[in-house]
Design a protein around this motif. Structure first.
Motif, PDB file in Angstrom:
ATOM      1  N   THR A 142       0.852  -1.185   0.000  1.00  0.00           N
ATOM      2  CA  THR A 142       0.000   0.000   0.000  1.00  0.00           C
ATOM      3  C   THR A 142       0.884   1.230   0.000  1.00  0.00           C
ATOM      4  O   THR A 142       1.799   1.346   0.819  1.00  0.00           O
ATOM      5  CB  THR A 142      -0.920   0.030   1.230  1.00  0.00           C
ATOM      6  N   LEU A 143       0.629   2.127  -0.923  1.00  0.00           N
ATOM      7  CA  LEU A 143       1.315   3.412  -0.977  1.00  0.00           C
ATOM      8  C   LEU A 143       0.329   4.506  -0.597  1.00  0.00           C
ATOM      9  O   LEU A 143      -0.833   4.461  -0.999  1.00  0.00           O
ATOM     10  CB  LEU A 143       1.879   3.674  -2.371  1.00  0.00           C
ATOM     11  N   PHE A 144       0.815   5.484   0.149  1.00  0.00           N
ATOM     12  CA  PHE A 144      -0.042   6.561   0.610  1.00  0.00           C
ATOM     13  C   PHE A 144       0.264   7.847  -0.154  1.00  0.00           C
ATOM     14  O   PHE A 144       1.425   8.234  -0.287  1.00  0.00           O
ATOM     15  CB  PHE A 144       0.144   6.788   2.109  1.00  0.00           C
ATOM     16  N   ALA A 145      -0.792   8.478  -0.633  1.00  0.00           N
ATOM     17  CA  ALA A 145      -0.656   9.776  -1.297  1.00  0.00           C
ATOM     18  C   ALA A 145      -0.779  10.853  -0.234  1.00  0.00           C
ATOM     19  O   ALA A 145      -1.817  10.985   0.406  1.00  0.00           O
ATOM     20  CB  ALA A 145      -1.747   9.943  -2.353  1.00  0.00           C
ATOM     21  N   GLN A 146       0.286  11.629  -0.043  1.00  0.00           N
ATOM     22  CA  GLN A 146       0.277  12.546   1.082  1.00  0.00           C
ATOM     23  C   GLN A 146      -0.443  13.859   0.793  1.00  0.00           C
ATOM     24  O   GLN A 146      -0.872  14.532   1.713  1.00  0.00           O
ATOM     25  CB  GLN A 146       1.698  12.834   1.557  1.00  0.00           C
ATOM     26  N   ASN A 147      -0.601  14.230  -0.463  1.00  0.00           N
ATOM     27  CA  ASN A 147      -1.228  15.511  -0.779  1.00  0.00           C
ATOM     28  C   ASN A 147      -2.687  15.321  -1.178  1.00  0.00           C
ATOM     29  O   ASN A 147      -3.030  14.331  -1.818  1.00  0.00           O
ATOM     30  CB  ASN A 147      -0.469  16.225  -1.889  1.00  0.00           C
ATOM     31  N   PRO A 148      -3.552  16.264  -0.810  1.00  0.00           N
ATOM     32  CA  PRO A 148      -4.981  16.118  -1.104  1.00  0.00           C
ATOM     33  C   PRO A 148      -5.264  16.008  -2.595  1.00  0.00           C
ATOM     34  O   PRO A 148      -4.690  16.728  -3.404  1.00  0.00           O
ATOM     35  CB  PRO A 148      -5.590  17.397  -0.522  1.00  0.00           C
ATOM     36  N   GLU A 149      -6.183  15.122  -2.925  1.00  0.00           N
ATOM     37  CA  GLU A 149      -6.607  14.914  -4.309  1.00  0.00           C
ATOM     38  C   GLU A 149      -7.881  15.713  -4.569  1.00  0.00           C
ATOM     39  O   GLU A 149      -8.888  15.537  -3.890  1.00  0.00           O
ATOM     40  CB  GLU A 149      -6.868  13.429  -4.563  1.00  0.00           C
ATOM     41  N   MET A 150      -7.807  16.615  -5.560  1.00  0.00           N
ATOM     42  CA  MET A 150      -8.967  17.428  -5.913  1.00  0.00           C
ATOM     43  C   MET A 150      -9.240  17.374  -7.411  1.00  0.00           C
ATOM     44  O   MET A 150      -9.852  18.272  -7.971  1.00  0.00           O
ATOM     45  CB  MET A 150      -8.747  18.870  -5.457  1.00  0.00           C
ATOM     46  N   GLY A 151      -8.725  16.299  -8.048  1.00  0.00           N
ATOM     47  CA  GLY A 151      -8.917  16.135  -9.476  1.00  0.00           C
ATOM     48  C   GLY A 151      -7.666  16.390 -10.281  1.00  0.00           C
ATOM     49  O   GLY A 151      -7.649  16.183 -11.495  1.00  0.00           O
ATOM     50  N   GLN A 152      -6.587  16.836  -9.604  1.00  0.00           N
ATOM     51  CA  GLN A 152      -5.350  17.147 -10.316  1.00  0.00           C
ATOM     52  C   GLN A 152      -4.444  15.934 -10.496  1.00  0.00           C
ATOM     53  O   GLN A 152      -3.449  16.003 -11.203  1.00  0.00           O
ATOM     54  CB  GLN A 152      -4.593  18.278  -9.611  1.00  0.00           C
ATOM     55  N   GLY A 153      -4.771  14.808  -9.850  1.00  0.00           N
ATOM     56  CA  GLY A 153      -4.060  13.559 -10.121  1.00  0.00           C
ATOM     57  C   GLY A 153      -2.941  13.196  -9.177  1.00  0.00           C
ATOM     58  O   GLY A 153      -2.233  12.212  -9.422  1.00  0.00           O
ATOM     59  N   VAL A 154      -2.757  13.931  -8.072  1.00  0.00           N
ATOM     60  CA  VAL A 154      -1.610  13.628  -7.202  1.00  0.00           C
ATOM     61  C   VAL A 154      -1.789  12.331  -6.432  1.00  0.00           C
ATOM     62  O   VAL A 154      -0.804  11.745  -5.980  1.00  0.00           O
ATOM     63  CB  VAL A 154      -1.316  14.777  -6.217  1.00  0.00           C
ATOM     64  N   LYS A 155      -3.020  11.867  -6.272  1.00  0.00           N
ATOM     65  CA  LYS A 155      -3.214  10.582  -5.602  1.00  0.00           C
ATOM     66  C   LYS A 155      -2.647   9.446  -6.446  1.00  0.00           C
ATOM     67  O   LYS A 155      -2.367   8.361  -5.936  1.00  0.00           O
ATOM     68  CB  LYS A 155      -4.708  10.358  -5.325  1.00  0.00           C
ATOM     69  N   THR A 156      -2.468   9.706  -7.731  1.00  0.00           N
ATOM     70  CA  THR A 156      -1.853   8.725  -8.626  1.00  0.00           C
ATOM     71  C   THR A 156      -0.374   9.027  -8.841  1.00  0.00           C
ATOM     72  O   THR A 156       0.479   8.139  -8.716  1.00  0.00           O
ATOM     73  CB  THR A 156      -2.581   8.730  -9.982  1.00  0.00           C
TER      74      THR A 156
END
Length: 719
Positions: A48-62
């Motif tokens: 499991t990898l964690f995306a540290q920055n909030p995702e608001m549609g800009q794609g940082v969760k990926t």
């Protein structure tokens, strides 16, 4: 920034295996290194990898987990990605300013490389081999000489006991297998199936729903309210007054300059809360002085003829020798954010602890605001970061969070506050309006020799009471450094219209002015606008704009040339058609765009926008293309429709019927071309927006001979 030596710490738990995380900074240090993992490798092999920055549609969760996965050398299809909650040990845990990748690229690589090195060390111990004889491959450590391999899950517990390397080797970027490859958004399937949980979807046991009847004027206060009709609505649980100041006028809401006082209606369901709010009768105390858009526009224009603050002054702006000159005044309106998901938040306050579920762009600011407004320690605040349905800067502040925690504390139950679309528009943090004047001239060599740009506005930084320069034109803005005689001046006009972050904020205004004026000057000099742009940018690679900033002119020149070439610039066009070009550097991205339009007697259409972008290395080309497309469509909406007007201190617009976005029939063909400069990845979320409007206006001039110096574009029918 956390330095490389201190960045990674390791912890072990028998049920989880290897955990790689960021250590608690000294300012929040307690009894030991409480780890918040970025990487979880279970003993069962699950990663499991964690995306540290909030995702608001800009794609940082990926994209952020992709960087970790690249260095960790794992198969992307085997990875599970989760959104990280707010944690004080994380730095740069916010989304805004196109900074998520720029600030975290090296840190994410370091996290993956550290985990990989420790897994190799664990395998070396089990194989009885030197670490130099081993390599990693798709989630395995491989001993090629003995044709043996061990999975990361098998090594996780052993790896947790290995020393943490201070400076683990990073991959050579030429060997990247994942970074630079297009992958789908990790939430795409859930979104398409309607299964994605956004903040507005969240439900908790025993939760109350709330909506707030806010004062029509942001500086007003409720005097009293009559709930006799409202409390007859089935399911109503109660009402509560929320104030942004105490009786002495002291601001009560930290980090919430636009927190508007009002009366909240709470109920067992959202519909009951909304109906009760409609039936509330509130008596308001309104301020005597109010703002008006038309009056502000007049004040802006008057200020341009008064005393202005000098922001930058190069050479001698009054010197003679100009071959051609222009003087033009441009007008830009207030703009709203208009995310599809209105503001909302859920909170549960228990004694001295608060748990919040929010679509926030800025978890650290949210935690600080919650702690201050409740008077509790910040370490007692939990912020669960949920995916938001758009943000564009609106969710950076905490006004939609603080009212929720106050209501939860008052009613001693979980509370969800939901804003109506009307409230979301009327009580936004808007982009500033401005009136700008440009006087510019060319010299005998055909290049721009003089540039005077004057800006009158209600400054965002003044409204937010920020330290430092209040001007909305910075001393490093283009074309500073490229013109020998240049002057930037600013006049601040006082107002109470709420302002805040907005997609490309000041650049969205200034680039419209600069690119429009360059086109005007090119035509005044009877020069092709493309040739005029290239002559302005010049042949030097770098231009020293100020002591601490040099502009990479070569990257701007390349995107201009690319956009022009791909658009077929200079090819004959049918009557009524025209092309216009605009370019800018913004938040790490060099962008040039060519718009092609068709003008008719009853209006015009934007037929095509060709965009060239240099944002350095692309992490996820598919996500990058989506970002650019979204920015261009946002820019199109502002060019064609975007405007907020204020009368008697109150916003006149209320919903999408009078605050329009571009619709499918208005979307042109969009051609996007990335230039791989081989440089580090830069920001991308904001850069594609600013050139859209000036490119369209310049194309309309080419098609009709008419200049459009105000937004949104008012294309009157010919008589």
């Amino acid at each position: 920034m956390i330095n490389r030596r201190d960045f990674i710490r390791l912890g072990a738990a028998s049920s989880l295996g290897l955990l790689i995380g960021i250590p608690l900074p000294a300012r929040a240090a307690g009894s030991g290194p409480l780890l918040h993992p970025l990487i979880r490798i279970g003993t069962d092999g699950r990663i499991t990898l964690f995306a540290q920055n909030p995702e608001m549609g800009q794609g940082v969760k990926t994209s952020l987990p992709m960087i970790i996965a690249e260095e960790l050398d794992i198969d992307w299809e085997a990875v599970n990605v989760e959104q990280a909650d707010w944690d004080p040990r994380l730095e740069n845990q916010f989304s805004g300013g196109s900074l998520s990748i720029r600030l975290n690229y090296d840190a994410m690589r370091q996290a993956g490389a550290t985990a990989r090195a420790m897994l190799i060390a664990a395998a070396a111990k089990q194989f009885g081999r030197s670490a130099d004889e081993l390599k990693t491959e798709n989630g395995f450590v491989v001993d090629r000489a003995h044709k043996a391999r061990l999975g990361y899950g098998e090594l996780a517990t052993e790896a947790a006991s290995m020393p943490v390397p201070e400076d683990p080797p990073l991959k050579d970027t030429s060997g990247f297998r994942l970074v630079g490859k297009s992958v789908s958004d990790v939430d795409q399937e859930a979104i398409v199936r309607g299964q994605q949980v956004y903040s507005i979807d969240l439900k908790l046991p025993g939760m109350l729903f709330a909506t707030v009847v806010r004062c029509p004027h942001p500086d007003g206060q409720p005097l009293s309210f009559d709930d006799s009709q409202a409390k007859t609505v089935p399911g109503v649980a109660g009402f509560h007054v929320l104030r942004n100041t105490d009786h002495g006028g002291r601001i009560l809401m930290p980090n919430c300059p636009n927190f508007v006082s009002g009366v909240a209606a709470l109920a067992d369901n959202s519909w009951a809360a909304l109906k009760a709010a409609e039936k509330l009768k509130v008596q308001w105390q309104l301020p005597e002085e109010t703002d008006d858009s038309k009056a502000l526009d007049g004040k802006f224009r008057q200020a341009l003829d008064g005393e202005l603050e000098s922001v930058r002054n190069d050479g001698d702006i009054d010197s003679a020798g100009a071959a051609h000159h222009i003087e033009a005044t441009y007008s830009l309106p207030f703009l709203a954010h208009l995310p599809m998901e209105p503001m909302n938040c859920t909170a549960h306050v228990r004694e001295d602890r608060a748990e919040v579920w929010a679509p926030t762009q800025n978890p650290p600011m949210a935690a600080e605001a919650v702690a201050k407004v409740l008077g509790i320690p910040q370490e007692n605040v939990t912020i669960h970061v949920l995916r938001s349905g758009g943000a564009f800067g609106r969710r950076y502040y905490a006004d939609f969070i603080t009212d929720t925690v106050l209501l939860s504390r008052q009613f001693k139950r979980p509370v969800k506050v939901i804003w109506s679309r009307e409230d979301d528009i009327r009580y936004d943090y808007f982009r500033s309006a401005s009136v700008q004047r440009v006087r510019a001239a060319t010299g005998p060599d055909g290049r721009i020799s003089h540039w005077q740009q004057q800006v009158a506005s209600h400054p965002r930084k003044a409204y937010l009471e920020r330290d430092g320069a209040l001007a909305e034109i910075a001393n490093y803005e283009f074309p500073a450094g490229f013109v020998p005689n240049l002057s930037f001046e600013h006049a601040a006009v006082s107002a109470r219209v709420a302002l805040g972050q907005w997609r490309a904020t000041e650049h969205s205004s200034n680039v419209f002015v600069v690119s429009s004026a360059i086109d005007e000057l090119a035509h005044a000099a009877e020069t092709d606008p493309l040739a005029f742009w290239l002559k302005l940018v010049g042949e030097e690679q770098y231009v020293q704009v100020r002591e601490d900033f040099r502009f990479d002119a070569s990257r701007l020149r390349k995107v201009i040339e690319k956009a022009a070439a791909e658009s077929g610039w200079g090819s004959p066009l049918p009557e009524g058609k025209g092309q216009g070009i605009a370019a800018s550097y913004n938040q790490g991205a060099w962008v040039a765009e060519v718009a092609e339009v068709t003008a008719r007697n009853d209006g015009f259409s934007v037929d095509r926008i060709t965009c060239a972008v240099d944002c350095g290395r692309l992490i996820n080309p598919q996500g990058a293309r989506h970002q650019v497309t979204g920015g261009i469509i946002d820019g199109l909406s502002t060019a064609l429709h975007g405007r907020i007007t204020v009368k008697d201190g109150m916003v006149e617009q209320s919903n999408f019927h009078d605050c329009r976005l571009s619709r499918f029939g208005e979307i042109p063909r969009i051609d996007i071309h990335f230039i791989d400069s081989g440089e580090a990845p830069r920001g991308l979320g904001e850069g594609p927006l600013p050139p859209v409007a000036p490119a369209i206006c310049n194309a309309l001039f080419a098609a009709t001979g008419r200049r459009f110096r105000s937004l949104p574009i008012q294309f009157a029918k010919k008589a």
